[in-house]
Design an enzyme around this catalytic site. Structure first.
Site, PDB file in Angstrom:
ATOM      1  N   LYS A 274       0.834  -1.211   0.000  1.00 42.90           N
ATOM      2  CA  LYS A 274       0.000   0.000   0.000  1.00 42.90           C
ATOM      3  C   LYS A 274       0.866   1.258   0.000  1.00 42.90           C
ATOM      4  O   LYS A 274       0.562   2.230  -0.701  1.00 42.90           O
ATOM      5  CB  LYS A 274      -0.954  -0.025   1.208  1.00 42.90           C
ATOM      6  CG  LYS A 274      -2.055  -1.077   1.054  1.00 42.90           C
ATOM      7  CD  LYS A 274      -2.805  -1.379   2.345  1.00 42.90           C
ATOM      8  CE  LYS A 274      -3.763  -2.547   2.149  1.00 42.90           C
ATOM      9  NZ  LYS A 274      -4.359  -3.039   3.418  1.00 42.90           N
TER      10      LYS A 274
ATOM     11  N   GLN B 130      -4.043  -1.613   9.604  1.00 43.88           N
ATOM     12  CA  GLN B 130      -3.947  -2.935   8.983  1.00 43.88           C
ATOM     13  C   GLN B 130      -4.573  -3.967   9.924  1.00 43.88           C
ATOM     14  O   GLN B 130      -4.261  -4.006  11.109  1.00 43.88           O
ATOM     15  CB  GLN B 130      -2.467  -3.272   8.708  1.00 43.88           C
ATOM     16  CG  GLN B 130      -2.264  -4.601   7.982  1.00 43.88           C
ATOM     17  CD  GLN B 130      -2.829  -4.598   6.573  1.00 43.88           C
ATOM     18  OE1 GLN B 130      -2.794  -3.573   5.884  1.00 43.88           O
ATOM     19  NE2 GLN B 130      -3.397  -5.712   6.143  1.00 43.88           N
TER      20      GLN B 130
ATOM     21  N   ASP C 160     -10.472   3.614   4.592  1.00 42.06           N
ATOM     22  CA  ASP C 160     -10.572   2.159   4.425  1.00 42.06           C
ATOM     23  C   ASP C 160     -12.017   1.677   4.673  1.00 42.06           C
ATOM     24  O   ASP C 160     -12.329   0.508   4.446  1.00 42.06           O
ATOM     25  CB  ASP C 160      -9.600   1.482   5.401  1.00 42.06           C
ATOM     26  CG  ASP C 160      -9.240   0.052   5.009  1.00 42.06           C
ATOM     27  OD1 ASP C 160      -9.293  -0.276   3.804  1.00 42.06           O
ATOM     28  OD2 ASP C 160      -8.899  -0.735   5.910  1.00 42.06           O
TER      29      ASP C 160
END
Lengths: 282, 282
Positions: B55, B99, B122
């Site tokens: 990412k 994450q 996200d």
């Protein structure tokens, strides 16, 4: 011809309210203050006036204080938000109910979101919806919560069963589907754009009709032995299910009236007392 | 035997990232500061380290700054929440990615909720989930958002079609079902407790496999001409769909890799730039 067993929402709601009244009385004994539900009504729509009055009456009978805020029809979103925020911050108010629909000139979502989730005993905030979706602590929307209580009362375990929810409103269809999914049902959402609703209903072990269209669900489509929950409200005490034909095929069915309707208010009262019990200092 | 058309996520993602890079450059020209994504990693799980690095690389290529916060495996929920709150308040950070999965000793939901929804690029917060459920402004979960973009790219209109979502996770199955419902599909959620998954898949015009079980969806169950979206990730580049058999029956199908996967990161980058564009003072 066989007849389905009726799911008696009136009787179950009465037991819930009796239990709630005991908890309210106990709370008043311990703290000196009864649980308090604030009801907020915008305008004077006769049906809404009737609903609010009914809720206030039920509160009184259960030992729950109700505080009514009547706002003129011309109230703006900002004014309504201000009222709801003030009630959210008022420590003497434990639950808040905004009677809806509000007028079309008001941003209903903005109004709902002004309610502190800890006082959202009607289960209308996004926070409450998320909690229902993910099994987190929080209040449930009252009708979906009432439906789940009825299923439990009649020993209907949704796990592994096909549930068809007809309707996708923010406080009924969507959350009841999420509650059923959380109980491991295989959930299908149907709505006005659904093609061949009949064939989907025919596969359903549990049907929840929550769309407000008189007798949309035909008895001939009900799977023999299915559980039929009619959360529809239409003029003349007519539900979303064609009761007379459905009752000959279903295993369990909610009557209209006397099925889902009484459960909605019972859950509202129960959650108001729960909110009062959980407030700081109790 | 006919072959389905492949839904080329790699190509679509590339176009989205190119457009995103232009917007990032334009924003830097106008404001002097590039968009900034904060990545937060707890522990050193090799797969997670790889994902985060990937990412970061994609961010750099698109002109998005990334700021990495590496926390030890023993980080507590409170410490992680503190880190995420600080990033939420830091005006030089525009998007935040935690994450996940985080370790089992951490309350993942509490961590997600520490992310300001305006920086939730996200799409993991309850606020973002609610927005997806009700068509409100907000960020989408990246994989569901990527799936919807793929459907649009290949002119798949979900309205009135039967969509079967296999999986009910908080950031994939549940939200993609809500996005499809918002586009007027008739949506069925299937999962590990679903009986007779095959017969449900056979009725689906759109299948979204999002459960992480290799080749769970058998090609013989795919309705001829159906759209098959494989969002599964399993070791060895194997999806949740038995591709070799499904490709002979589907009308459109996502390959693994090269289907949904690239879309997820593309949406992450795009939302990061959008968050930066919307920040106060721009």
């Amino acid at each position: 011809m066989s007849q389905a067993q009726l799911m008696d929402g009136t009787a179950l709601a009465r037991r819930i309210v009796e239990d709630t009244a005991k908890r309210a009385a106990d709370l008043k004994d311990r703290t000196g203050a009864a649980p308090c539900l604030a009801t907020v009504l915008v305008g004077e729509d006769p049906a809404s006036v009737t609903y609010v009055r009914m809720k206030q009456n039920r509160c009184r009978k259960a030992g729950i204080e109700s505080r009514h805020v009547a706002l003129p029809a011309a109230t703006t979103t900002a004014e309504l938000v201000g009222t709801l925020r003030a009630l959210s911050e008022d420590p003497t108010v434990h639950g808040i109910l905004l009677q809806h629909p509000v007028g079309p000139h008001i941003d209903e979502r903005a109004a709902f979101e002004a309610i502190d989730p800890r006082k959202d005993v009607d289960g209308v905030t996004l926070s409450s919806y998320s909690a229902m979706s993910f099994g987190l602590p929080g209040f449930v929307s009252c009708t979906p919560g009432g439906i789940m209580r009825l299923l439990d009362e009649y020993d209907v375990d949704p796990a592994g069963r096909r549930a068809v929810v007809v309707g996708r409103s923010a406080i009924l269809g969507k959350p009841v589907g999420m509650l059923l999914l959380g109980r491991d049902a295989t959930v299908t959402y149907c709505h006005s754009r659904t093609k061949d609703l009949s064939s989907l209903v025919r596969e359903a072990d549990i049907v929840v009709a929550a769309v407000g269209r008189p007798r949309l669900i035909r008895g001939e489509d009900v799977k023999p032995g299915a559980v039929v929950i009619d959360a529809g409200y239409n003029p003349g005490n007519v539900g979303d299910v064609d009761f007379d034909t459905a009752v000959t095929r279903a295993g369990l069915i909610t009557p209209v009236p006397g099925g889902v309707g009484p459960m909605t208010i019972a859950v509202l009262l129960e959650q108001t007392v729960a909110a009062a019990e959980r407030r700081p200092g109790v």
